[in-house]
Structures are given as C-alpha cells and as structure tokens.
Design a protein around this motif. Sequence first.
Motif, PDB file in Angstrom:
ATOM      1  N   GLU A   1       5.051  -5.743  -2.664  1.00  0.00           N
ATOM      2  CA  GLU A   1       5.783  -7.014  -2.789  1.00  0.00           C
ATOM      3  C   GLU A   1       5.922  -7.372  -4.258  1.00  0.00           C
ATOM      4  O   GLU A   1       4.976  -7.221  -5.036  1.00  0.00           O
ATOM      5  N   ILE A   2       7.093  -7.852  -4.649  1.00  0.00           N
ATOM      6  CA  ILE A   2       7.331  -8.306  -6.015  1.00  0.00           C
ATOM      7  C   ILE A   2       7.898  -9.722  -5.951  1.00  0.00           C
ATOM      8  O   ILE A   2       8.929  -9.959  -5.306  1.00  0.00           O
ATOM      9  N   ASN A   3       7.222 -10.659  -6.601  1.00  0.00           N
ATOM     10  CA  ASN A   3       7.702 -12.038  -6.684  1.00  0.00           C
ATOM     11  C   ASN A   3       8.089 -12.344  -8.121  1.00  0.00           C
ATOM     12  O   ASN A   3       7.334 -12.033  -9.050  1.00  0.00           O
TER      13      ASN A   3
ATOM     14  N   ARG B   1      -8.516   6.615   0.656  1.00  0.00           N
ATOM     15  CA  ARG B   1      -8.749   5.232   1.078  1.00  0.00           C
ATOM     16  C   ARG B   1      -7.507   4.398   0.837  1.00  0.00           C
ATOM     17  O   ARG B   1      -6.594   4.795   0.128  1.00  0.00           O
ATOM     18  N   SER B   2      -7.493   3.203   1.426  1.00  0.00           N
ATOM     19  CA  SER B   2      -6.424   2.234   1.188  1.00  0.00           C
ATOM     20  C   SER B   2      -6.968   1.093   0.341  1.00  0.00           C
ATOM     21  O   SER B   2      -8.102   0.642   0.543  1.00  0.00           O
ATOM     22  N   ALA B   3      -6.183   0.663  -0.624  1.00  0.00           N
ATOM     23  CA  ALA B   3      -6.594  -0.438  -1.491  1.00  0.00           C
ATOM     24  C   ALA B   3      -5.334  -1.134  -2.006  1.00  0.00           C
ATOM     25  O   ALA B   3      -4.206  -0.696  -1.761  1.00  0.00           O
ATOM     26  N   ARG B   4      -5.533  -2.235  -2.722  1.00  0.00           N
ATOM     27  CA  ARG B   4      -4.382  -2.978  -3.249  1.00  0.00           C
ATOM     28  C   ARG B   4      -4.647  -3.372  -4.703  1.00  0.00           C
ATOM     29  O   ARG B   4      -5.746  -3.822  -5.049  1.00  0.00           O
ATOM     30  N   ILE B   5      -3.617  -3.184  -5.516  1.00  0.00           N
ATOM     31  CA  ILE B   5      -3.648  -3.587  -6.924  1.00  0.00           C
ATOM     32  C   ILE B   5      -2.719  -4.778  -7.090  1.00  0.00           C
ATOM     33  O   ILE B   5      -1.603  -4.783  -6.541  1.00  0.00           O
ATOM     34  N   VAL B   6      -3.142  -5.771  -7.834  1.00  0.00           N
ATOM     35  CA  VAL B   6      -2.304  -6.941  -8.115  1.00  0.00           C
ATOM     36  C   VAL B   6      -2.009  -6.978  -9.611  1.00  0.00           C
ATOM     37  O   VAL B   6      -2.939  -6.960 -10.429  1.00  0.00           O
ATOM     38  N   VAL B   7      -0.731  -7.019  -9.940  1.00  0.00           N
ATOM     39  CA  VAL B   7      -0.291  -7.005 -11.337  1.00  0.00           C
ATOM     40  C   VAL B   7       0.488  -8.289 -11.613  1.00  0.00           C
ATOM     41  O   VAL B   7       1.388  -8.645 -10.837  1.00  0.00           O
ATOM     42  N   THR B   8       0.165  -8.972 -12.665  1.00  0.00           N
ATOM     43  CA  THR B   8       0.952 -10.135 -13.093  1.00  0.00           C
ATOM     44  C   THR B   8       1.271  -9.990 -14.575  1.00  0.00           C
ATOM     45  O   THR B   8       0.469  -9.463 -15.348  1.00  0.00           O
TER      46      THR B   8
ATOM     47  N   ILE C   1      -4.175  -6.903 -14.678  1.00  0.00           N
ATOM     48  CA  ILE C   1      -4.219  -5.938 -13.580  1.00  0.00           C
ATOM     49  C   ILE C   1      -5.570  -6.074 -12.887  1.00  0.00           C
ATOM     50  O   ILE C   1      -6.618  -5.909 -13.506  1.00  0.00           O
ATOM     51  N   ASN C   2      -5.557  -6.364 -11.579  1.00  0.00           N
ATOM     52  CA  ASN C   2      -6.782  -6.508 -10.797  1.00  0.00           C
ATOM     53  C   ASN C   2      -6.806  -5.477  -9.672  1.00  0.00           C
ATOM     54  O   ASN C   2      -5.773  -5.211  -9.036  1.00  0.00           O
ATOM     55  N   GLY C   3      -7.992  -4.898  -9.444  1.00  0.00           N
ATOM     56  CA  GLY C   3      -8.164  -3.990  -8.316  1.00  0.00           C
ATOM     57  C   GLY C   3      -7.817  -2.550  -8.611  1.00  0.00           C
ATOM     58  O   GLY C   3      -7.792  -1.726  -7.701  1.00  0.00           O
ATOM     59  N   ALA C   4      -7.540  -2.217  -9.884  1.00  0.00           N
ATOM     60  CA  ALA C   4      -7.114  -0.859 -10.214  1.00  0.00           C
ATOM     61  C   ALA C   4      -8.270   0.075 -10.516  1.00  0.00           C
ATOM     62  O   ALA C   4      -8.093   1.299 -10.505  1.00  0.00           O
TER      63      ALA C   4
ATOM     64  N   TRP D   1       3.028  -8.977  -8.644  1.00  0.00           N
ATOM     65  CA  TRP D   1       3.421  -7.719  -8.015  1.00  0.00           C
ATOM     66  C   TRP D   1       2.214  -7.090  -7.326  1.00  0.00           C
ATOM     67  O   TRP D   1       1.139  -6.963  -7.907  1.00  0.00           O
ATOM     68  N   LYS D   2       2.399  -6.713  -6.066  1.00  0.00           N
ATOM     69  CA  LYS D   2       1.342  -6.058  -5.301  1.00  0.00           C
ATOM     70  C   LYS D   2       1.680  -4.586  -5.115  1.00  0.00           C
ATOM     71  O   LYS D   2       2.787  -4.241  -4.712  1.00  0.00           O
ATOM     72  N   ILE D   3       0.705  -3.718  -5.411  1.00  0.00           N
ATOM     73  CA  ILE D   3       0.875  -2.272  -5.262  1.00  0.00           C
ATOM     74  C   ILE D   3      -0.182  -1.780  -4.285  1.00  0.00           C
ATOM     75  O   ILE D   3      -1.378  -2.043  -4.475  1.00  0.00           O
ATOM     76  N   ASP D   4       0.258  -1.065  -3.250  1.00  0.00           N
ATOM     77  CA  ASP D   4      -0.675  -0.519  -2.274  1.00  0.00           C
ATOM     78  C   ASP D   4      -1.055   0.909  -2.646  1.00  0.00           C
ATOM     79  O   ASP D   4      -0.212   1.700  -3.093  1.00  0.00           O
ATOM     80  N   ILE D   5      -2.325   1.242  -2.462  1.00  0.00           N
ATOM     81  CA  ILE D   5      -2.805   2.620  -2.595  1.00  0.00           C
ATOM     82  C   ILE D   5      -3.042   3.134  -1.181  1.00  0.00           C
ATOM     83  O   ILE D   5      -3.870   2.593  -0.445  1.00  0.00           O
ATOM     84  N   LYS D   6      -2.286   4.186  -0.800  1.00  0.00           N
ATOM     85  CA  LYS D   6      -2.400   4.707   0.569  1.00  0.00           C
ATOM     86  C   LYS D   6      -2.491   6.223   0.536  1.00  0.00           C
ATOM     87  O   LYS D   6      -1.899   6.850  -0.325  1.00  0.00           O
TER      88      LYS D   6
END
Length: 644
Positions: free
Chosen positions: A550-552, A585-592, A606-609, A639-644
């Motif tokens: 998702e990108i806002n 694994r699955s995870a999510r990175i949040v970028v602003t 950058i959070n969660g990377a 911006w949300k980035i999924d790791i899949k």
Amino acid sequence: IGEGRTATLLEQQRPNVFQMTVGNIHPGDRIKVELGYTELVNSEEKIYEFVYPTVVGPRYSGESGSQESSWVKNPYLHQSQPPTYKFGIDVTLSGGMPLKSVQCPSHDADIKYQDQNTAHIRLAEHDAYDGNRDFILRYRLAGESVEPGVLIHRGTDENFFLMMLQPPERIRTATRVQREFIFIVDVSGSMSGFPLETAKKLLTDLIGNLQTGDIFNVLLFAAGSHLMSEKSVPANPQNIARAIRVIGNESGGGGTNMLAALSRALALPGDEDGSRTIVIVTDGYVAIESEAFSLVRRNLGRANMFAFGIGTSVNRHLIEGIAVAGMGESFVVTDPAEADGMAAKFRKYISTPILTNITYKSSGFEIYDVEPAGIPDVLADRPIMLFGKWRGNRPGQIRIEGILGSGERYKREIDLSLSTDGNENSGLRYLWARDRIRMQELFENNGQDKRIQEEILNLGIKYNLLTKYTSFVGVDSEIRTSGGKQVQVYQPLPLPSGVSNLAIAGGKGVRTRGTVMFMKDPDSPRKLNIESQNEKAEDTTDSTTLRINEINVDPEIAEFSVKEQIGGWFYQLQSCPIPNAIKGRSARIVVTFSIDSTGHVLNLVINGAGGMEKYLRSVIQEWKFSNLPPVSKAIRVSWKIDIK
C-alpha cells in the motif's frame, strides 16, 4: 600510432552509434574532441522534440553472423554504479518565432528565456552524473496554425530544397474492416525491472482497449518465443484478461532472439480481407538491425508495423527503422507515466489515416534525387516532408495530392520561389545526404548489396560525412613517444538508467566487465583490474521477495505521479539480499519520507527491515521524483512493503 604520433580514429558502428579511438595519450594529457552534426527537428501534434543520446545500451548479438560487432563487447559498469565521467549540456534554442513552452522531461534543467523567441537550457549541477539516459527537449511555438515551410540552398554545383507541409485535419469515419493485432513482446534479461513493468502497463492499456470485432494474439520472446494462441482470438473480456495474465507473469531473463520472433509473427496465417497490425515492444538492445529491416521490408504489404521502444536509452535506430521499413510509426516510452499517453496516441493513429495515396509533382523547375522516393501514408499529425535537389534559374512550385480519410481528394500547391536563400540553409546538403544514406543503410542487408555499399561510400566522400564505410582520421605531426609498451585502455560505459545487470551478456547472472589500463610512463604501464571478465554471479535465487502492499500520498493530487514512479523503481529494492533469518517468513516493512520541491527524498524512516535497512535506505535516498504537480507543501509518502 606505431610511429609515436598522437592519432585518433572516429568510426560509425550504427547511424546513431559512433566510436572514437585515441592513441599515444600521455598521463595528464587533456583531450578535447569537437564533433559537428546537422539535424532536422520535426514536430508532431505541433510539439517539437530534440533528443541527444548519451549512452549506448548493451546489445545482444547472438543472432548476428556479422564480424563487425566488436563494439558490442564494450565493458559496462554495474547497475546503479555512477558513470566514470560527468555529463553536461548547454542548449540555445532559437525558435524563429515566439516560444509557447519549453520542457526537459528527461533531466532537471535550468530554463531561462533570453527573449520571447530564444531560451537557454542548462543541466542542473546535481545531474552531472546523469549521462545514463537520453537528453530530451520538447518545445512548442506560439500560434496553433503551421504554415508551409520551405528552405532552399543554391550551391556551386548542386541546389537543394526542403519542403514541410502540415497535413489536413484528421477525419473520422465509421467504415471499418476487421482489425487484427499481433503484439510481439520482448521479455529478455535487458527488459527486467523498470522496462518490463512499463511494457506491462502499456500492453494492459493497448490490449484492454481493443474494440469489439477486433482479433489479436501475443508473442513473447527472449532466447526462444511463446505464442499465446495458435491463431488470433476475439478481443472479448475473457481473452483480454488471459493475455494480460500471460504478460503479467513475465519477469525478464535470457537472450534477445528478435529475428526469430519477427519471422514467426510475420508467418502467422491471416485474413486477406482484414487489416493486420504488428506491434513490437522492446528496448532494442540487439545487433541485428539491418537483418530486421530487411525482413520487415520483404514482408511489406502483409502488415503495418508499429514499434514501441521502452526505456531511458533505447536503440532508436532499430525502433525508428522498423517503423520506416514497415510503413508504420514508432513510439518511445521513457517513463511509466508516459504509457497511457502513448497508448492513446497509437489508438488515434490506427483509427483513420489522415492522408493516403500521396503523390507530388513539380512545375516551373526540375526536381530530382528526392527523398523519400515515395511518401508513406500520413498517420500522425506530422508535417509531410520532401528533401531534394533542383535545376533551373529559379525554383518553381510543388503540388501535393492524396486521399483524405473521408475518401475525398486533397490538393495543395507550394511555391518555392517565395523562399529566401541564405548561407544559414547550407546545412540542407548534409541533411539530404544523411537522409539518403539512412534509407540506403536501412535496406543494405548487412553489406551484402555491393551497389548500395558503393553508393553509401561515394555519398560519404562527396559530402564529407561519417558512414559505416568512411571514417575520420587525425594524426599529429609531432612524434611524442619513442619506444615503450603500448597499453590499451577500455572505457566502461554505464548501464542506461532503469536497466538491470541481466542485460549484460544477454543472460541471467552473467556479467561482462572490463579491464582498465593507464600509462604512468611509456616504459612502465600499470593496470587497474576492475573485475574479471565474464565472471558468473553466485546464484542467490530464493522464493522470498519484496512486494508493494500500500502507498499513501499526501496531498492526493500528487498520488498518481508518485505511485507511478515508485512502481517503476521498485525493482531496485527487489535486488536487496534477504537475510537468512527472514527467508521463508512473512513480514512487513513500513517506509515514510517526504519529497521536497526539487523531487529529492527527505526525512526517510524505515521500520521492520532488520538487516535490510541499510540497503533499502541507500537506494531510496538516491531517488529523485519528477513531473510532480505544483503543491504548497512537502509531499508525504507512507508505504507498506510485504516480505513473502
């Protein structure tokens, strides 16, 4: 060079690819090279475009049997490595009448107006290492009406003319025959990432907007080719969705066997009473241009040929040449945001021709050696152009006739005697000769036609032009080196912006690198080994990957432009090594981050990377957004980035 003199050799490898070799250069020498050329800047939809290519993209030569392709093996830097040189350009634009607008969509440029007719364009200092994509300048002249343009030059032994006539307005008609479209799509390694994602967006628009009653097919090619259906299928919602899925599943990889794909498409059975259009979508990074032109020309009449070049530094010689040989049109998409506009332009062209069956005739004077020999159907709002020579005491008139889209006859007479002759028109002789050479090279069949080869050679000598058979040589009179060992220096080129390492050597994970040598003194050469040549990369393939969630964007007016550009750059982040702790694994990175008024990224968080943050940060901080709407505050991106 063997005599110890400084010497230089300038050769043409393609009509738009030139190579200079310089010998006996000492440490600390400053070499200044000045090249002059004459070019006619044409208009389309009353917009003029000047393109200055800055880098030659890597070429796949697997299909070429030619021995003259040593330049194709030139070493390249890796993706995201900056060029080893700086690039700057200063342009003085004199429109001859008031300028309505001036725009540089490819680079950040400083545009200043000297007066209403003249503008100066200079590259911004922070773009000094952006010589990895074509420099594009577009401008419009004030006033919507375009009068016929006529230039004449009276030479000592030959007289030349150039006539430009704006075509009539496009006329819509309800009469239609069944239309068939064959889409040939390049999914090779050089298309991986930004080029292929842009191509997918373009093709989704082109295929998604086919009309009821149309039929179509899709041919994907890299080292081999894959046909969606054995014969063309109706353009219904189910088949359109299937085609978009087939194209969407491609990620790019392998060589670029374009000739085999073209041959297969041209050999497909079709309806003789229908209208077939072939659309090829590629970056053009091949070395078989002449063979492709000849193939298309031999099949002229079987289909109209349209070529879409995708990328920031496409092989325009191939893209434009295929369209000329196939009596169609060419398009270049340098940015994902341009895809919709180019698709709309294509639909406009194929709806109804503006003018067909065009002929010309002179009166009051004799014209000869006219280019083009036959005027193709006019599909675009682009001037009809004639180059040629004339004999007589003074020029006379040229009459143009044709058939409008409505079926009515069209006539227009242009009086060349009203044009003034001056020294500023002396470039007409070079423009005419270059256009004649271009058409001859298009159908020379890679040197097999000796008659055409001899004509190109004679034109190059007579008009002092660089061709594939004539070169420019300069030798200094001073002997500068006595003895010592001569050392060859390979100058690596940057990869064009948006092109991945998969483009090099035409195969996935294969990198071609050069050895750079320099001379400390004539007897003691030193070698700087950048990396070994043709070294295979380690296989780091893993199913875990990054995906956009998702990108806002705030404010909303900037959302479309920002999302388009992030989508075009996302392949850079997908190259990030995935830490073992995250794999599977699955995870999510949040970028602003914020985007300032110049398009640069600020306040990046950058959070969660985890272990990927350093890599992601180094890439995103280098992004520079362009073509943003005017806003009163900084643009905020979440911006949300999924790791899949």
